[in-house]
Write a protein that holds these residues in place. Structure first.
Motif, PDB file in Angstrom:
ATOM      1  N   PHE A  51       0.830  -1.205   0.000  1.00 61.81           N
ATOM      2  CA  PHE A  51       0.000   0.000   0.000  1.00 61.81           C
ATOM      3  C   PHE A  51       0.865   1.256   0.000  1.00 61.81           C
ATOM      4  O   PHE A  51       0.614   2.188  -0.768  1.00 61.81           O
ATOM      5  N   GLU A  52       1.890   1.281   0.846  1.00 62.84           N
ATOM      6  CA  GLU A  52       2.763   2.453   0.918  1.00 62.84           C
ATOM      7  C   GLU A  52       3.541   2.651  -0.382  1.00 62.84           C
ATOM      8  O   GLU A  52       3.690   3.784  -0.844  1.00 62.84           O
ATOM      9  N   ASN A  53       4.030   1.566  -0.973  1.00 62.33           N
ATOM     10  CA  ASN A  53       4.756   1.685  -2.238  1.00 62.33           C
ATOM     11  C   ASN A  53       3.857   2.224  -3.348  1.00 62.33           C
ATOM     12  O   ASN A  53       4.275   3.072  -4.146  1.00 62.33           O
ATOM     13  N   ALA A  54       2.627   1.753  -3.396  1.00 55.32           N
ATOM     14  CA  ALA A  54       1.690   2.251  -4.409  1.00 55.32           C
ATOM     15  C   ALA A  54       1.353   3.715  -4.150  1.00 55.32           C
ATOM     16  O   ALA A  54       1.241   4.509  -5.095  1.00 55.32           O
ATOM     17  N   MET A  55       1.224   4.081  -2.876  1.00 54.06           N
ATOM     18  CA  MET A  55       0.906   5.472  -2.562  1.00 54.06           C
ATOM     19  C   MET A  55       2.070   6.387  -2.946  1.00 54.06           C
ATOM     20  O   MET A  55       1.853   7.469  -3.490  1.00 54.06           O
ATOM     21  N   VAL A  56       3.286   5.942  -2.658  1.00 55.70           N
ATOM     22  CA  VAL A  56       4.453   6.752  -3.013  1.00 55.70           C
ATOM     23  C   VAL A  56       4.563   6.881  -4.527  1.00 55.70           C
ATOM     24  O   VAL A  56       4.872   7.952  -5.055  1.00 55.70           O
ATOM     25  N   LYS A  57       4.251   5.803  -5.226  1.00 53.64           N
ATOM     26  CA  LYS A  57       4.375   5.804  -6.684  1.00 53.64           C
ATOM     27  C   LYS A  57       3.335   6.718  -7.347  1.00 53.64           C
ATOM     28  O   LYS A  57       3.645   7.438  -8.294  1.00 53.64           O
ATOM     29  N   ARG A  62       6.374  15.156  -4.179  1.00 53.39           N
ATOM     30  CA  ARG A  62       7.765  14.760  -4.344  1.00 53.39           C
ATOM     31  C   ARG A  62       7.995  13.512  -3.500  1.00 53.39           C
ATOM     32  O   ARG A  62       7.268  13.257  -2.540  1.00 53.39           O
ATOM     33  N   GLU A  63       9.017  12.757  -3.817  1.00 53.05           N
ATOM     34  CA  GLU A  63       9.244  11.468  -3.158  1.00 53.05           C
ATOM     35  C   GLU A  63       9.376  11.606  -1.641  1.00 53.05           C
ATOM     36  O   GLU A  63       8.807  10.824  -0.881  1.00 53.05           O
ATOM     37  N   GLN A  64      10.122  12.624  -1.204  1.00 55.26           N
ATOM     38  CA  GLN A  64      10.326  12.826   0.234  1.00 55.26           C
ATOM     39  C   GLN A  64       8.980  13.096   0.931  1.00 55.26           C
ATOM     40  O   GLN A  64       8.685  12.522   1.977  1.00 55.26           O
ATOM     41  N   ASN A  65       8.150  13.939   0.348  1.00 53.64           N
ATOM     42  CA  ASN A  65       6.846  14.248   0.936  1.00 53.64           C
ATOM     43  C   ASN A  65       5.903  13.055   0.854  1.00 53.64           C
ATOM     44  O   ASN A  65       5.073  12.848   1.746  1.00 53.64           O
ATOM     45  N   ALA A  66       6.004  12.273  -0.198  1.00 55.92           N
ATOM     46  CA  ALA A  66       5.162  11.080  -0.330  1.00 55.92           C
ATOM     47  C   ALA A  66       5.507  10.073   0.762  1.00 55.92           C
ATOM     48  O   ALA A  66       4.614   9.436   1.333  1.00 55.92           O
ATOM     49  N   PHE A  67       6.788   9.909   1.081  1.00 55.81           N
ATOM     50  CA  PHE A  67       7.180   9.007   2.159  1.00 55.81           C
ATOM     51  C   PHE A  67       6.684   9.527   3.516  1.00 55.81           C
ATOM     52  O   PHE A  67       6.227   8.742   4.355  1.00 55.81           O
TER      53      PHE A  67
END
Length: 160
Positions: A51-57, A62-67
């Motif tokens: 779920f987290e990987n799909a949300m980040v993708k 930006r990647e940092q904010n998505a994490f």
């Protein structure tokens, strides 16, 4: 006089029949929404990394904010699950205790039922103890019925 009562019953029956489809539709929408919500919650807890990987993708950040967003989402999810579970246990215990003190039948059973139904949003314990209070009032046990209503009005509406 009989004709008036019969006519009133026919009108009430027609009104209830017209209300039935919208009531069924509303209940279906609520149940479907709850099932979808609990499915997503289950997926968020069991398949957290996917779920987290799909949300980040797919997140428009930006990647940092998505994490950071994914981490906050995980923390919020765990807090809600633990908090809601604790609240359900407390509500079930208090309803069971109130049923025991007021002399209701099977207080432990109804406390367990209340614990599980407390997990359903918007319904919660009133689904158990409002009908129980009404039955006590109908049986002539006014103290137990009004005491249960008083507990509901003082306890539940105090938080709103």
């Amino acid at each position: 006089m009989n004709v008036i009562i019969e006519d009133g019953l026919k009108k009430a029956g027609a009104w209830a029949a017209s209300l039935f489809p919208s009531l069924i539709s509303g209940i279906f929408n609520i149940v479907l929404g709850l099932l979808l919500m609990y499915f997503l919650l289950y997926f968020m807890l069991v398949e957290r990394e996917t779920f987290e990987n799909a949300m980040v993708k797919y997140a428009p950040f930006r990647e940092q904010n998505a994490f950071r967003f994914a981490e906050e989402m995980r923390n919020t999810t765990y807090a809600n699950v633990v908090g809601q579970g604790f609240i359900a246990l407390v509500q079930g215990s208090l309803v069971s205790l109130a049923f025991y003190v007021l002399g209701y039948n099977d207080p432990l059973f109804w406390g367990v039922i209340t614990t599980f139904i407390s997990l359903v949003p918007l319904l919660g314990p009133p689904v158990v103890f409002v009908p129980a209070a009404l039955l006590q009032l109908a049986d002539g046990n006014n103290f137990a019925g009004w005491a249960m209503f008083d507990l509901w009005f003082c306890g539940d509406h105090q938080h709103r």
